[in-house]
Design an enzyme around this catalytic site. Structure first.
Site, PDB file in Angstrom:
ATOM      1  N   ASN A  35       0.868  -1.119  -0.056  1.00 53.37           N
ATOM      2  CA  ASN A  35      -0.069  -0.032   0.016  1.00 53.37           C
ATOM      3  C   ASN A  35       0.736   1.219   0.076  1.00 53.37           C
ATOM      4  OD1 ASN A  35      -1.728   2.142   0.372  1.00 53.37           O
ATOM      5  ND2 ASN A  35      -2.405   1.402   2.744  1.00 53.37           N
ATOM      6  N   TRP A  36       1.172   1.875  -1.096  1.00 53.87           N
ATOM      7  CA  TRP A  36       1.896   2.988  -1.237  1.00 53.87           C
ATOM      8  C   TRP A  36       1.371   4.149  -0.672  1.00 53.87           C
ATOM      9  CZ3 TRP A  36       3.632   2.690  -7.238  1.00 53.87           C
ATOM     10  CH2 TRP A  36       4.229   1.453  -7.378  1.00 53.87           C
ATOM     11  N   LYS A  37       0.176   4.302  -0.310  1.00 53.10           N
ATOM     12  CA  LYS A  37      -0.461   5.465   0.287  1.00 53.10           C
ATOM     13  C   LYS A  37      -0.336   6.735  -0.478  1.00 53.10           C
ATOM     14  CE  LYS A  37      -0.138   3.231   4.824  1.00 53.10           C
ATOM     15  NZ  LYS A  37       0.054   3.393   6.303  1.00 53.10           N
ATOM     16  N   HIS A  53      -9.368   0.872   5.302  1.00 51.39           N
ATOM     17  CA  HIS A  53      -8.250   1.255   6.088  1.00 51.39           C
ATOM     18  C   HIS A  53      -8.361   2.311   7.153  1.00 51.39           C
ATOM     19  CE1 HIS A  53      -3.824   2.531   6.523  1.00 51.39           C
ATOM     20  NE2 HIS A  53      -3.660   1.498   6.054  1.00 51.39           N
ATOM     21  N   GLU A  91      -6.930   4.559   8.316  1.00 54.29           N
ATOM     22  CA  GLU A  91      -6.566   6.051   7.942  1.00 54.29           C
ATOM     23  C   GLU A  91      -7.799   6.716   7.178  1.00 54.29           C
ATOM     24  OE1 GLU A  91      -2.777   5.533   5.803  1.00 54.29           O
ATOM     25  OE2 GLU A  91      -2.040   4.976   7.526  1.00 54.29           O
ATOM     26  N   GLU A 122      -4.691  -4.794  10.754  1.00 57.07           N
ATOM     27  CA  GLU A 122      -3.754  -3.643  10.964  1.00 57.07           C
ATOM     28  C   GLU A 122      -4.058  -2.895  12.290  1.00 57.07           C
ATOM     29  OE1 GLU A 122      -1.961  -2.572   7.023  1.00 57.07           O
ATOM     30  OE2 GLU A 122      -3.683  -1.208   7.326  1.00 57.07           O
ATOM     31  N   GLY A 158       2.885   2.570  10.844  1.00 54.37           N
ATOM     32  CA  GLY A 158       3.882   3.652  10.448  1.00 54.37           C
ATOM     33  C   GLY A 158       4.682   4.045  11.864  1.00 54.37           C
ATOM     34  N   SER A 196       4.046  -1.809  10.273  1.00 55.01           N
ATOM     35  CA  SER A 196       5.846  -1.837  10.464  1.00 55.01           C
ATOM     36  C   SER A 196       5.932  -3.371  10.157  1.00 55.01           C
ATOM     37  CB  SER A 196       5.790  -1.765  11.749  1.00 55.01           C
ATOM     38  OG  SER A 196       5.296  -0.117  11.874  1.00 55.01           O
ATOM     39  N   GLY A 198       3.214  -0.961   4.277  1.00 54.95           N
ATOM     40  CA  GLY A 198       3.087   0.477   4.065  1.00 54.95           C
ATOM     41  C   GLY A 198       4.515   0.795   3.692  1.00 54.95           C
ATOM     42  N   GLY A 199       5.131   1.305   4.499  1.00 53.85           N
ATOM     43  CA  GLY A 199       6.655   2.037   4.321  1.00 53.85           C
ATOM     44  C   GLY A 199       7.498   1.107   3.612  1.00 53.85           C
TER      45      GLY A 199
HETATM   46  P1  13P Z   1       3.333   0.470   7.299  1.00 49.86           P
HETATM   47  O1  13P Z   1       3.875  -0.706   7.015  1.00 49.86           O
HETATM   48  O2  13P Z   1       4.014   1.849   7.008  1.00 49.86           O
HETATM   49  O3  13P Z   1       3.417   0.342   9.091  1.00 49.86           O
HETATM   50  O4  13P Z   1       1.918   0.654   7.136  1.00 49.86           O
HETATM   51  C1  13P Z   1       0.931  -0.468   7.142  1.00 49.86           C
HETATM   52  C2  13P Z   1      -0.263   0.151   6.525  1.00 49.86           C
HETATM   53  O5  13P Z   1      -1.131   0.747   7.115  1.00 49.86           O
HETATM   54  C3  13P Z   1      -0.511  -0.574   5.231  1.00 49.86           C
HETATM   55  O6  13P Z   1      -1.621  -0.245   5.001  1.00 49.86           O
END
Ligand code: 13P
Length: 252
Positions: free
Chosen positions: A9-11, A97, A99, A169, A175, A215, A236-237
């Site tokens: 997930n590149w956000k 998600h 967020e 999650e 993050g 993470s 994510g990251g």
């Molecule tokens: P991180 O891997 O950056 O913690 O993000 C997880 C995430 O929200 C994937 O959707």
């Protein structure tokens, strides 16, 4: 559906050029280091989905979207429909998600409408759930996850529920660099599978991929993916670095 899945997930990251480069790098690294039986999904921002789909070998890598509108079409300026997403070559859509829940007020009612549209358009939802830090500190993580499933996934029919992916999650791990321990993640994943089993039967519960997100890094993916109810990751990251992402894919 293959239960082993790693999705990136590149956000709200990358620009057109860097998105194309990242997708191309993942594609060539995967060709070199064949991960075997893992479904790999790249989930870039909306404007780059089609470009990303164009530069990868789509027999080996799938593409998804991070969200979709809760209405099918019409006068909803700025929204992107499930049908539009399907027309770009994407096959997956993240729904719910944390967020989106936190910053855009998405609740069960909105998420159920999105789920329905995604399924109607033959896309695969990746439905996200997970507790906040204060909820875990109060020991409410099992209850929170159950409530997030109750009026959404657990209200679907058997045919539809077989067509989706769930991602656990924990919000406190997203993050933050703080990962759930493999034991903490496993007990929630087992709980999710038990709830699915109670509602839809064990056979169906065993077919549904349940991914862990929060993470995940090359250094902790192996231990997490070794748990019996953790089928892969939503990253994510670390998905923004082609090498790290492919290392995670190769952690099974
Ligand atoms: P991180 O891997 O950056 O913690 O993000 C997880 C995430 O929200 C994937 O959707």
């Amino acid at each position: 559906m293959n239960r082993k899945i790693v999705a990136g997930n590149w956000k709200m990251n990358t620009l057109l050029e860097s998105a194309i480069r990242l997708a191309g790098d993942v594609d060539s690294l995967l060709a070199e280091r064949n991960p075997g039986d893992v479904t790999v999904i790249l989930i870039p921002p909306f404007p780059f989905i089609h470009n990303v789909a164009d530069v990868i070998d789509r027999t080996k890598i799938k593409v998804g979207a991070q969200n979709c509108a809760s209405e099918a079409e019409g006068a909803y300026t700025g929204e992107v429909s499930a049908a539009m997403i399907e027309s770009t070559g994407a096959e997956y859509v993240i729904i719910g998600h944390s967020e989106r829940r936190q910053y855009f007020g998405e609740n069960d009612e909105i998420l159920s409408k999105k789920l329905k549209l995604v399924l109607e358009n033959d896309l695969i939802p990746i439905f996200c759930i997970g507790e906040k830090l204060e909820e875990r500190e109060a020991g409410k993580q099992f209850e929170v996850v159950e409530n997030q499933l109750k009026n959404t996934i657990l209200s679907l029919n058997k045919d539809d529920v077989k067509k989706l992916v769930i991602a656990y999650e924990p919000v406190w791990a997203i993050g933050t660099g703080k990962t759930a321990t493999p034991e903490q993640a496993q007990e929630i994943h087992a709980h999710i599978r038990k709830l699915l089993g109670n509602k839809f039967g064990t056979d169906i519960a065993n077919q549904i991929p349940v991914l862990y997100g929060g993470s995940v890094k090359p250094g902790n993916a192996k231990e997490l993916f070794a748990q019996p109810d953790i089928d892969g990751g939503l990253i994510g990251g670390a998905s923004l670095k082609a090498n790290d992402f492919v290392d995670i894919i190769n952690s099974f």
